[in-house]
Design a protein around this motif. Sequence first.
Motif, PDB file in Angstrom:
ATOM      1  N   GLU A  23       0.850  -1.258  -0.007  1.00  0.00           N
ATOM      2  CA  GLU A  23       0.044   0.084   0.110  1.00  0.00           C
ATOM      3  C   GLU A  23       0.944   1.228   0.040  1.00  0.00           C
ATOM      4  OE1 GLU A  23      -4.007  -1.925   2.299  1.00  0.00           O
ATOM      5  OE2 GLU A  23      -2.535  -0.704   3.297  1.00  0.00           O
ATOM      6  N   GLN A  28      -0.002  -0.830   6.382  1.00  0.00           N
ATOM      7  CA  GLN A  28      -0.819  -1.698   5.893  1.00  0.00           C
ATOM      8  C   GLN A  28      -1.610  -2.483   6.939  1.00  0.00           C
ATOM      9  OE1 GLN A  28      -0.900  -5.441   5.899  1.00  0.00           O
ATOM     10  NE2 GLN A  28      -2.482  -5.367   4.461  1.00  0.00           N
ATOM     11  N   ASN A 148       3.919  -3.086   3.401  1.00  0.00           N
ATOM     12  CA  ASN A 148       3.190  -4.387   3.078  1.00  0.00           C
ATOM     13  C   ASN A 148       3.444  -5.306   4.373  1.00  0.00           C
ATOM     14  OD1 ASN A 148       5.770  -5.450   2.511  1.00  0.00           O
ATOM     15  ND2 ASN A 148       4.756  -7.180   1.363  1.00  0.00           N
TER      16      ASN A 148
END
Length: 186
Positions: A23, A28, A148
Amino acid sequence: IQGILKDSKAWDGLGSTNTGVLEIGKQQAFTSGYFNGLIDDVRIYNYARTQRQIISDMLGSKPAYPDGYVGYWKFDGSANDETGNNNGTIQGDPQFVDGVQGQALSFDGDGDYVDLGFDPSDGSPLEFSVSLWIKVTAEGAYDYILDNTDGSKGIALRRYASGDSLDFFVYSGGNTGFVGRNNILP
């Protein structure tokens, strides 16, 4: 930082892959760490870039696709991946504004992010490079730029307000390994 290698570190990898997708603009695994500022021209490569290649990115050279690209998000009116591999989904209400090259995404620190929908460590080589442009417009304690992590494994690039640093780190089974922490002031 600014096209100059500040730090590097050998890392044994992430162990088993995590469940976190990459992201842009938020942490995340949690509903915190939203970025407040502009992000533009995000490029992820599946190899370690040379100093010359990094400078070429900074000077706005047009990249050749798809050699070496995991993804390239220009944010010129969309979150589409220029390589066609990993189109992003915009969450919240970030705005397209003038950026360093074309447009950028402006994040307000309140629920805005881009879900890229893939785990860059899943089957990818352990050598990789990230290139992007950011402009911080307001401070949070931790402003996540890329992330992530699923709480125990993954990678993250964040701005840490205390000490005004830019951190790139790797989580691996609960152990955090800082690859680099660099002062982002000139």
